[in-house]
Enzyme design. Structure first.
Site, PDB file in Angstrom:
ATOM      1  N   LYS A 182       0.842  -1.197   0.000  1.00 13.36           N
ATOM      2  CA  LYS A 182       0.000   0.000   0.000  1.00 13.36           C
ATOM      3  C   LYS A 182       0.873   1.242   0.000  1.00 13.36           C
ATOM      4  O   LYS A 182       1.617   1.503   0.947  1.00 13.36           O
ATOM      5  CB  LYS A 182      -0.914   0.043   1.222  1.00 13.36           C
ATOM      6  N   GLU A 256      10.563   0.985  10.237  1.00 12.65           N
ATOM      7  CA  GLU A 256      11.541   2.057  10.034  1.00 12.65           C
ATOM      8  C   GLU A 256      10.781   3.358  10.237  1.00 12.65           C
ATOM      9  O   GLU A 256       9.968   3.747   9.408  1.00 12.65           O
ATOM     10  CB  GLU A 256      12.160   1.951   8.632  1.00 12.65           C
ATOM     11  N   CYS A 290      13.560  10.745   6.921  1.00 12.11           N
ATOM     12  CA  CYS A 290      13.543  10.268   8.306  1.00 12.11           C
ATOM     13  C   CYS A 290      14.910  10.373   8.968  1.00 12.11           C
ATOM     14  O   CYS A 290      15.006  10.545  10.183  1.00 12.11           O
ATOM     15  CB  CYS A 290      13.033   8.832   8.356  1.00 12.11           C
ATOM     16  N   GLU A 387      10.268  15.552  15.613  1.00 15.97           N
ATOM     17  CA  GLU A 387      10.611  15.438  14.194  1.00 15.97           C
ATOM     18  C   GLU A 387       9.745  16.401  13.399  1.00 15.97           C
ATOM     19  O   GLU A 387       8.519  16.281  13.366  1.00 15.97           O
ATOM     20  CB  GLU A 387      10.395  14.006  13.694  1.00 15.97           C
TER      21      GLU A 387
END
Length: 493
Positions: A182, A256, A290, A387
């Site tokens: 997906k 991850e 990331c 983040e």
């Protein structure tokens, strides 16, 4: 005297977009059970590019059943035969690389220079690399007769849509698994084009299935009882939800997740080289990375010199049309992400940090954020802890190597880090102390399909890439929750 850059736009004509797309199940495009269509827009212009199908739980079940049916035949193929398909896919990706790069830039907002020169070469390289492993699994270190797990459910993010697809599909197919994937709801198009590449390569039906949709589609895939392996790249919050869903089952999982990487500059670092690495570390792909070097830790004695050079370099960055080959920073992927970046940057100012951005004219349509840095940042500031996933750099200082390490490790994340120094002993000492999955020295954001990638703590667990990336798709191999994968402080470099 600064040079003026004339516009150098890449042509959109190389991409033939259909008005709408269905789901790719059992080797064919099909309508969704619910009949709902969603729109994907260009972040740079806000124009609708195409409609795509919102997959339902029934669609997920159809795709998983197709993958299960194909698994018996696909896993029974000799590794050398599976390798032929992977090689063929890699070559087709190379042949269609210009088309795919333009498509990725249209749907994602990243500069064409990055999608053309970074993303697409790495996508092909991952399929070539794992094609090479397909007939050598007995020698990968996971036993004399390693076996595939079965059906792999894979959910990928919007920041590197095609590259994250390659990271997951290539090792899964090489090891004999079948896939239901997906893509992110804001960037579905390159995955749908990859479905066409699978047909072009003659991949057997059901080996790869593509389901588009929002988070409910991903949740249904994760919870499906006939999925053997979940691979997810995305936010830490969603990663935690996935871990709760699979708890108590026998599903293998790799996650991850987010990061808040420290980029450490010592007083002996080559300043100009470090500045280029800092810029690449945080402004590449608009900071939608990331492992972005979003926290700059500079030794006090060189902080002023480095910041002067960094601001001068930031003033040369070109923000604008992602299809222009001169563009350095493209559009933010979505209105939602722009709102988050803006809110966190405003919080940085409100908490007392000093904000600076070069003078630049942003387009009036689309989603844009100027490259920004904050000085006077403390460990308590939200911009140093959370983040941001955007082109925002927080600058902190340190006096001693021990203080640098302490500040670098003072984060719930543990994905990546950078070290800038001319002393090999200092680099090795620092790297051994950092709690990060990957550490770069005198460079940043360098990737290779033969190198494993992954993190610790709230950055997830498991490794993708390299020989290590095979383990998550092999029965009996060391999984991501084993002692080896979970031991804090261990790094794969």
């Amino acid at each position: 005297m600064a040079f003026a850059y004339a516009p150098a736009p890449e042509s959109r004509a190389v991409v033939d977009l259909a008005p709408s797309y269905g789901l790719f199940i059992d080797g064919e495009f099909a309508e969704g059970a619910g009949g709902e269509l969603r729109k994907t827009v260009s972040p740079a212009t806000e124009e609708v590019l195409a409609e795509y199908t919102q997959a339902t739980a029934d669609d997920v079940d159809r795709a998983v059943r197709a993958a299960r049916k194909a698994f018996g035949t696909w896993s029974a193929l000799p590794g050398a035969e599976r390798a032929k398909y992977l090689f063929r896919i890699a070559r087709i990706i190379q042949e269609r690389s210009r088309e795919l790069a333009v498509l990725e830039t249209l749907d994602n907002g990243k500069p064409i220079r990055e999608s053309r020169d970074a993303d697409l070469p790495l996508v092909a390289a991952h399929f070539f690399y794992y094609a090479g492993w397909a007939d050598k699994l007995d020698h990968a270190g996971y036993g004399a007769d390693p076996r595939p797990l079965g059906v792999a459910g894979q959910v990928i993010p919007w920041n590197f849509p095609l590259l994250m697809l390659a990271w997951k599909i290539a090792p899964a197919l090489a090891t004999g698994n079948t896939v239901v994937l997906k893509p992110a709801e804001t960037t579905p198009l390159s995955a749908l084009f990859f479905a066409d590449i699978c047909r072009q390569a003659g991949l057997p039906k059901g080996v790869v299935n593509i389901l588009t949709g929002d988070g409910t589609t991903g949740a249904a895939l994760v919870a499906h009882p006939d999925v053997n392996k979940i691979a997810f790249t995305g936010s830490t919050a969603v990663g935690k939800a996935i871990a709760r869903t699979v708890a108590g089952t026998d599903k293998r999982v790799t996650l991850e997740l987010g990061g808040k990487a420290a980029n450490i500059v010592y007083d002996d670092a080559p300043i100009d080289q470090a500045v280029e690495g800092i810029v690449n570390g945080i402004f590449f792909n608009q900071g939608h990375v990331c492992c972005a070097g979003s926290r700059l830790l500079v030794q006090e004695s060189v902080a002023e010199e480095l910041l002067t050079a960094l601001k001068r370099r930031m003033g040369t960055l070109r923000v604008g049309d992602p299809l222009d080959k001169n563009t350095d920073i493209g559009a933010v992927n979505s209105a939602e992400q722009l709102a988050r970046i803006t809110a966190l940057a405003d919080a940085g100012e409100a908490e007392g940090a000093e904000r600076w951005a070069p003078a630049c004219e942003l387009p009036t349509t689309g989603y844009w954020f100027a490259p920004t840095l904050f000085t006077g940042v403390t460990q308590a500031h939200r911009i140093a802890r959370e983040e941001i996933f955007g082109p925002v750099l927080s600058v902190l200082t340190f006096r001693t190597p021990a203080e640098a390490v302490e500040k670098a490790n003072n984060t719930p994340y543990g994905l990546s880090a950078g070290i800038w120094t001319e002393k090999g002993s200092r680099m090795l000492w620092t790297a051994s102390k950092l709690r990060a999955g990957i550490v770069w020295s005198n460079t940043f954001n360098k990737f290779d399909p033969a190198s494993p990638f992954g993190g610790y703590k709230e950055s997830g667990y498991g490794r993708e890439g390299g020989r290590h990336g095979l383990a998550a798709y092999l029965a009996g191999a060391e999984g991501p929750t084993s002692e080896r994968g979970a031991r804090d402080g261990e790094r794969d470099r």
